[in-house]
Design a protein around this motif. Structure first.
Motif, mmCIF file in Angstrom:
data_model
loop_
_atom_site.group_PDB
_atom_site.id
_atom_site.type_symbol
_atom_site.label_atom_id
_atom_site.label_comp_id
_atom_site.label_asym_id
_atom_site.label_seq_id
_atom_site.Cartn_x
_atom_site.Cartn_y
_atom_site.Cartn_z
ATOM 1 N N ALA A 195 -14.821 3.481 -35.531
ATOM 2 C CA ALA A 195 -15.959 4.032 -36.269
ATOM 3 C C ALA A 195 -15.746 5.485 -36.661
ATOM 4 N N ARG A 196 -14.879 6.189 -35.939
ATOM 5 C CA ARG A 196 -14.627 7.605 -36.246
ATOM 6 C C ARG A 196 -13.447 7.796 -37.208
ATOM 7 N N GLN A 197 -12.804 6.714 -37.585
ATOM 8 C CA GLN A 197 -11.684 6.831 -38.513
ATOM 9 C C GLN A 197 -12.179 6.763 -39.955
ATOM 10 N N ASN A 198 -11.368 7.279 -40.839
ATOM 11 C CA ASN A 198 -11.747 7.335 -42.254
ATOM 12 C C ASN A 198 -11.409 6.013 -42.945
ATOM 13 N N LYS A 199 -12.106 4.967 -42.531
ATOM 14 C CA LYS A 199 -11.920 3.637 -43.113
ATOM 15 C C LYS A 199 -13.281 3.068 -43.474
ATOM 16 N N ASN A 200 -13.298 2.123 -44.424
ATOM 17 C CA ASN A 200 -14.584 1.493 -44.718
ATOM 18 C C ASN A 200 -14.926 0.493 -43.607
ATOM 19 N N PRO A 201 -16.201 0.133 -43.448
ATOM 20 C CA PRO A 201 -16.626 -0.714 -42.334
ATOM 21 C C PRO A 201 -15.920 -2.064 -42.269
ATOM 22 N N GLU A 202 -15.646 -2.667 -43.443
ATOM 23 C CA GLU A 202 -14.977 -3.965 -43.441
ATOM 24 C C GLU A 202 -13.569 -3.850 -42.870
ATOM 25 N N GLU A 203 -12.839 -2.792 -43.245
ATOM 26 C CA GLU A 203 -11.503 -2.559 -42.676
ATOM 27 C C GLU A 203 -11.569 -2.400 -41.162
ATOM 28 N N HIS A 301 -24.047 -16.544 -35.073
ATOM 29 C CA HIS A 301 -23.263 -15.494 -35.720
ATOM 30 C C HIS A 301 -23.519 -15.462 -37.222
ATOM 31 N N GLN A 302 -23.881 -16.582 -37.788
ATOM 32 C CA GLN A 302 -24.236 -16.593 -39.208
ATOM 33 C C GLN A 302 -25.431 -15.663 -39.460
ATOM 34 N N GLU A 303 -26.425 -15.744 -38.574
ATOM 35 C CA GLU A 303 -27.582 -14.850 -38.686
ATOM 36 C C GLU A 303 -27.176 -13.404 -38.457
ATOM 37 N N LEU A 304 -26.260 -13.189 -37.514
ATOM 38 C CA LEU A 304 -25.831 -11.839 -37.187
ATOM 39 C C LEU A 304 -25.171 -11.172 -38.387
ATOM 40 N N TYR A 308 -26.675 -7.904 -40.697
ATOM 41 C CA TYR A 308 -26.048 -6.574 -40.603
ATOM 42 C C TYR A 308 -25.001 -6.268 -41.667
ATOM 43 N N TRP A 309 -24.687 -7.250 -42.515
ATOM 44 C CA TRP A 309 -23.679 -7.009 -43.547
ATOM 45 C C TRP A 309 -24.199 -7.437 -44.906
ATOM 46 N N PRO A 310 -23.815 -6.722 -45.961
ATOM 47 C CA PRO A 310 -24.251 -7.117 -47.309
ATOM 48 C C PRO A 310 -23.681 -8.485 -47.681
ATOM 49 N N ALA A 311 -24.416 -9.202 -48.491
ATOM 50 C CA ALA A 311 -24.073 -10.595 -48.816
ATOM 51 C C ALA A 311 -22.631 -10.801 -49.297
ATOM 52 N N PRO A 312 -22.075 -9.930 -50.149
ATOM 53 C CA PRO A 312 -20.696 -10.184 -50.626
ATOM 54 C C PRO A 312 -19.668 -10.229 -49.494
ATOM 55 N N HIS A 313 -19.919 -9.485 -48.406
ATOM 56 C CA HIS A 313 -18.938 -9.406 -47.322
ATOM 57 C C HIS A 313 -19.271 -10.338 -46.157
ATOM 58 N N ALA A 314 -20.549 -10.645 -45.969
ATOM 59 C CA ALA A 314 -20.979 -11.371 -44.771
ATOM 60 C C ALA A 314 -20.263 -12.712 -44.619
ATOM 61 N N LYS A 315 -20.171 -13.468 -45.701
ATOM 62 C CA LYS A 315 -19.579 -14.801 -45.616
ATOM 63 C C LYS A 315 -18.084 -14.731 -45.294
ATOM 64 N N GLU A 316 -17.362 -13.807 -45.939
ATOM 65 C CA GLU A 316 -15.924 -13.671 -45.685
ATOM 66 C C GLU A 316 -15.653 -13.206 -44.256
ATOM 67 N N ALA A 320 -13.692 -15.006 -41.110
ATOM 68 C CA ALA A 320 -12.621 -14.351 -40.362
ATOM 69 C C ALA A 320 -12.932 -14.338 -38.857
ATOM 70 N N TYR A 321 -14.190 -14.067 -38.536
ATOM 71 C CA TYR A 321 -14.598 -14.073 -37.113
ATOM 72 C C TYR A 321 -14.378 -15.459 -36.505
ATOM 73 N N ASN A 322 -14.812 -16.493 -37.202
ATOM 74 C CA ASN A 322 -14.662 -17.860 -36.682
ATOM 75 C C ASN A 322 -13.193 -18.229 -36.487
ATOM 76 N N ASP A 323 -12.329 -17.775 -37.397
ATOM 77 C CA ASP A 323 -10.895 -18.050 -37.261
ATOM 78 C C ASP A 323 -10.331 -17.377 -36.009
ATOM 79 N N VAL A 324 -10.698 -16.117 -35.804
ATOM 80 C CA VAL A 324 -10.203 -15.375 -34.640
ATOM 81 C C VAL A 324 -10.712 -16.000 -33.346
ATOM 82 N N GLU A 325 -11.984 -16.372 -33.330
ATOM 83 C CA GLU A 325 -12.559 -16.984 -32.133
ATOM 84 C C GLU A 325 -11.852 -18.298 -31.797
#
Length: 364
Positions: A195-203, A301-304, A308-316, A320-325
């Motif tokens: 969170a303290r690094q200069n990256k966007n939240p999705e990264e 997690h779909q609700e989560l 907390y994330w804008p629609a364009p990013h939430a689904k992707e 990714a979360y489901n794949d990692v899990e």
């Protein structure tokens, strides 16, 4: 539906109005998370709990967080509360309900936190105070909750002390540190560093996913909190504001505090499996309730991601979360490795490095 005659026989409060006031106040504040307990109407209707207790079966337990327990200890020790403080009032309403419903208070995790965070603590006396508090009459708590009194009467406290006189107060070794606290702490320190690094939240979130699989471990509940904190709404939270503080001690402290939130949630889930019966978790903290509901499966997690994330990013990101899990779940001998000395040494080394980064890194 049970008739009002049920209350005339079983209502432990002064009258029906006092009971209904307690139920309404709890429903408005919603401090309970429940598991393994199906209610006909509402988790804040006493009659359902009394009906359950009249049938043969295991007792109901309630795990209380530190903010609630500290106030329970105060009352059990003869202290006064401030009814203008909503958490004080909520604690009294909670205890009125729990005592009326014959629900056993389980304070262990809160007492673990005491031993880990306070010097010169007296855990045994706090445990005794909780046991005394659990024996007070529900009306005592109702009267404190709604300003009719500021503390339990000496008479009530004497009666309660007599009841617990021969109870064993050595049920747990509270000085023992909790291993899952250390695992949660590592993951949350990583989230704070990202969170303290200069990256966007999705990264940042994708890097958390990668790190969880390749460098460390997949701590599902910690990653879920990362979804919240790194999301667009989570960035405005008190936790994230503290993480972005210029004061390194404040950054370190807030990560430790948030780790206790995760530890409460994972401990409660573990206890729901250990208790041979229903178990409640009780907290005034909305974020902690959400974590517990997610951990126990009452929130998806779909609700989560949607929240907390804008629609364009939430689904992707959800994909990714489901794949990692799924990958983490299928990793061979995962549990065996995490119990080895080699893993513990690696975890401590990663923790030292990440803590140094969190202390030293300058946020843009």
């Amino acid at each position: 539906m049970m008739s009002s005659t049920f209350y005339s026989v079983s209502n432990p409060f002064r009258d029906l109005e006092q009971l209904e006031t307690i139920e309404r106040f709890l429903k408005e504040n919603d401090p309970f998370v429940h598991a393994a307990f199906s209610l006909d109407t509402s988790k804040y209707q006493l009659r359902d709990y009394l009906q359950y207790s009249h049938n043969p079966g295991p007792p109901i337990y309630a795990v209380l967080d530190r903010n609630i327990i500290s106030r329970v200890v105060k009352v059990g020790s003869g202290g006064s509360l401030d009814v203008e403080n909503n958490t004080d009032r909520l604690t009294m309403a909670v205890m009125a309900f729990l005592c009326a419903a014959n629900i056993e208070v389980e304070p262990n995790i809160a007492l673990y936190e005491v031993t880990a965070t306070q010097e010169n603590n007296n855990v045994r006396s706090e445990l005794a105070a909780v046991r005394i508090a659990n024996e007070l009459h529900p009306t005592t708590y109702a009267e404190i909750a709604f300003g009719e009194s500021k503390h339990a009467s000496r008479f009530e406290l004497r009666k309660a002390r007599k009841k617990i006189k021969y109870m064993s107060l050595n049920s747990a070794k509270f000085e023992r540190f909790l291993p899952h606290w250390e695992m949660h702490h590592l993951a949350l320190t990583k989230i704070a560093v990202l969170a303290r690094q200069n990256k966007n939240p999705e990264e940042c979130l994708r890097e958390l996913f990668r790190w969880s699989l390749e460098d460390a471990f997949f701590d599902g509940i910690a990653v879920s909190l990362g979804v919240v904190l790194l999301g667009s709404k989570g960035g405005r939270s008190l936790v994230m504001r503290a993480v972005r503080s210029s004061d390194p001690d404040k950054r370190i402290a807030v990560v430790a505090n948030a780790t206790w939130d995760l530890t409460y949630a994972s401990y409660w889930v573990k206890r729901t499996k250990q208790f041979n019966g229903p178990c409640l978790f009780v907290t005034a903290d909305k974020r902690l309730r959400a974590l517990c509901r997610l951990a126990i499966g009452n929130h998806s997690h779909q609700e989560l991601f949607r929240d907390y994330w804008p629609a364009p990013h939430a689904k992707e990101l959800l994909r990714a979360y489901n794949d990692v899990e799924a990958i983490a779940r299928d990793m061979p001998r995962r549990r065996d490795y995490y119990s080895t000395d080699a893993w513990k040494q690696k975890m401590h080394e990663m923790q030292r490095e990440l803590t140094k980064q969190l202390r030293d890194i300058v946020s843009d």
